[in-house]
Design an enzyme around this catalytic site. Sequence first.
Site, PDB file in Angstrom:
ATOM      1  N   GLY A  29       0.815  -1.218   0.000  1.00  0.00           N
ATOM      2  CA  GLY A  29       0.000   0.000   0.000  1.00  0.00           C
ATOM      3  C   GLY A  29       0.844   1.261   0.000  1.00  0.00           C
ATOM      4  N   LEU A  31       0.426   3.638  -2.080  1.00  0.00           N
ATOM      5  CA  LEU A  31       0.778   3.465  -3.496  1.00  0.00           C
ATOM      6  C   LEU A  31       1.306   4.752  -4.128  1.00  0.00           C
ATOM      7  CD1 LEU A  31      -2.258   1.253  -4.604  1.00  0.00           C
ATOM      8  CD2 LEU A  31       0.013   0.525  -3.831  1.00  0.00           C
ATOM      9  N   HIS A  32       2.302   4.566  -5.004  1.00  0.00           N
ATOM     10  CA  HIS A  32       2.865   5.689  -5.763  1.00  0.00           C
ATOM     11  C   HIS A  32       3.057   5.221  -7.201  1.00  0.00           C
ATOM     12  CE1 HIS A  32       6.528   3.381  -5.250  1.00  0.00           C
ATOM     13  NE2 HIS A  32       6.415   3.458  -3.933  1.00  0.00           N
ATOM     14  N   HIS A  35       4.439   1.732  -7.956  1.00  0.00           N
ATOM     15  CA  HIS A  35       3.452   0.647  -7.902  1.00  0.00           C
ATOM     16  C   HIS A  35       2.559   0.649  -9.143  1.00  0.00           C
ATOM     17  CE1 HIS A  35       4.022   1.356  -3.400  1.00  0.00           C
ATOM     18  NE2 HIS A  35       4.277   0.071  -3.518  1.00  0.00           N
ATOM     19  N   GLY A 147       8.978  -5.119  -8.628  1.00  0.00           N
ATOM     20  CA  GLY A 147       9.815  -4.019  -9.090  1.00  0.00           C
ATOM     21  C   GLY A 147      11.303  -4.302  -8.908  1.00  0.00           C
ATOM     22  N   ASP A 150      13.471  -3.230  -5.651  1.00  0.00           N
ATOM     23  CA  ASP A 150      13.865  -4.156  -4.581  1.00  0.00           C
ATOM     24  C   ASP A 150      14.570  -5.339  -5.241  1.00  0.00           C
ATOM     25  OD1 ASP A 150      12.482  -2.938  -2.099  1.00  0.00           O
ATOM     26  OD2 ASP A 150      10.973  -2.869  -3.679  1.00  0.00           O
ATOM     27  N   SER A 185       9.401   5.559  -3.252  1.00  0.00           N
ATOM     28  CA  SER A 185       9.251   4.577  -2.176  1.00  0.00           C
ATOM     29  C   SER A 185       8.230   5.114  -1.187  1.00  0.00           C
ATOM     30  CB  SER A 185      10.598   4.389  -1.463  1.00  0.00           C
ATOM     31  OG  SER A 185      10.400   3.755  -0.217  1.00  0.00           O
ATOM     32  N   ARG A 187       8.462   4.826   1.788  1.00  0.00           N
ATOM     33  CA  ARG A 187       9.222   5.328   2.944  1.00  0.00           C
ATOM     34  C   ARG A 187       9.763   6.748   2.720  1.00  0.00           C
ATOM     35  NH1 ARG A 187      10.658  -0.366   3.775  1.00  0.00           N
ATOM     36  NH2 ARG A 187      10.012  -0.908   5.897  1.00  0.00           N
TER      37      ARG A 187
HETATM   38  P1  AMP Z   1       6.082  -2.399  -1.531  1.00  0.00           P
HETATM   39  O1  AMP Z   1       4.711  -1.830  -1.445  1.00  0.00           O
HETATM   40  O2  AMP Z   1       7.158  -1.475  -1.114  1.00  0.00           O
HETATM   41  O3  AMP Z   1       6.176  -3.767  -0.884  1.00  0.00           O
HETATM   42  O4  AMP Z   1       6.345  -2.642  -3.081  1.00  0.00           O
HETATM   43  C1  AMP Z   1       5.471  -3.410  -3.856  1.00  0.00           C
HETATM   44  C2  AMP Z   1       6.105  -3.642  -5.202  1.00  0.00           C
HETATM   45  O5  AMP Z   1       6.341  -2.390  -5.838  1.00  0.00           O
HETATM   46  C3  AMP Z   1       7.459  -4.350  -5.108  1.00  0.00           C
HETATM   47  O6  AMP Z   1       7.564  -5.294  -6.168  1.00  0.00           O
HETATM   48  C4  AMP Z   1       8.435  -3.218  -5.282  1.00  0.00           C
HETATM   49  O7  AMP Z   1       9.682  -3.632  -5.816  1.00  0.00           O
HETATM   50  C5  AMP Z   1       7.691  -2.334  -6.254  1.00  0.00           C
HETATM   51  N1  AMP Z   1       8.179  -0.954  -6.207  1.00  0.00           N
HETATM   52  C6  AMP Z   1       8.322  -0.169  -5.119  1.00  0.00           C
HETATM   53  N2  AMP Z   1       8.854   1.029  -5.452  1.00  0.00           N
HETATM   54  C7  AMP Z   1       9.050   0.993  -6.786  1.00  0.00           C
HETATM   55  C8  AMP Z   1       9.573   1.928  -7.738  1.00  0.00           C
HETATM   56  N3  AMP Z   1      10.009   3.130  -7.380  1.00  0.00           N
HETATM   57  N4  AMP Z   1       9.613   1.555  -9.054  1.00  0.00           N
HETATM   58  C9  AMP Z   1       9.182   0.328  -9.430  1.00  0.00           C
HETATM   59  N5  AMP Z   1       8.678  -0.601  -8.574  1.00  0.00           N
HETATM   60  C10 AMP Z   1       8.610  -0.273  -7.279  1.00  0.00           C
END
Ligand code: AMP
Length: 290
Positions: A29, A31-32, A35, A147, A150, A185, A187
Amino acid sequence: MIQLNSLQELSEWISENRDLPRVLVPTMGALHRGHTSLFDLAREQSLHGRVMVSIFVNPTQFGPTEDLEEYPRSLQEDLEECRLHGVDVAFTPQVSEIYASDASISVQESQLSKRLCGASRPGHFDGVCTIVAKLFLMAQPDVAVFGEKDFQQLAVIRRMVRDLNFSTRIVSGPTIREEDGLAMSSRNALLSPKDRQDAPIIYESLSKVAQEIASRVHATPNTAIRRIRDLIENAVSGEIDYVEIVDPMTLEPLQSFDQADARLLAAVQFESTRLIDNVGVAGFNTSASR
Ligand code: AMP
């Protein structure tokens, strides 16, 4: 778009839509555009099937001193974002729906996950593997999209899929960045204004040295690592957790740039949060660029 809150609802939906291919994008979640770029990629992969997004802040991938409580949560905005990007199904379970209070089985990867982020976040990738394995068993996706942001997580998940014979195909999408280069991110929102200003240095340093490697400025990975560390240390107040140059498949440190493709990775601990980033360089004996 359909929102499914429980396993019961998910399995009913799956049996009603059994014949349609399913593409899953697991997220936590907040989301940006990083995502949503994966949602678009999922749509391309879906062959007129269904795009599913899971939104679940997975507690087992956070260590006892990590930011589980502070992790940003914005479910209503996230659902709207999913709708805008043509997601078909949002799976939004509660923790109690996913983990029994006395759960005693987890999925552990014992090589790739021990280094890099795994070294400073013990247990993190066990949590990641466990939740991804559970999501794959629950949603039975034909394809799952992750993505490259990571990068280690992607390698660990590919290994899990190989070693546990999951039939889900893994597809990856490139890192989406802010205008100043900072990898998007969830974060980033936790950074102080000063750290937010400094944070793009991580990508700047990795890409500068990636170019230097491509121009053969660095005789060995060690000199390149030292250069990245200097560039970051001189510009940010955060503490470097690691800077490494590895083989993109095995994540083992590279001894030379002669043949293999290289991945440059860094993690920096800022006052309020830890950021990671990575950049690729093609090996000297290949013409393909990454
Ligand atoms: P998360 O919500 O941080 O667990 O990320 C969910 C998915 O989004 C994971 O596969 C991440 O690698 C991907 N993701 C997060 N940030 C980015 C980004 N800046 N560009 C591409 N994919 C991303």
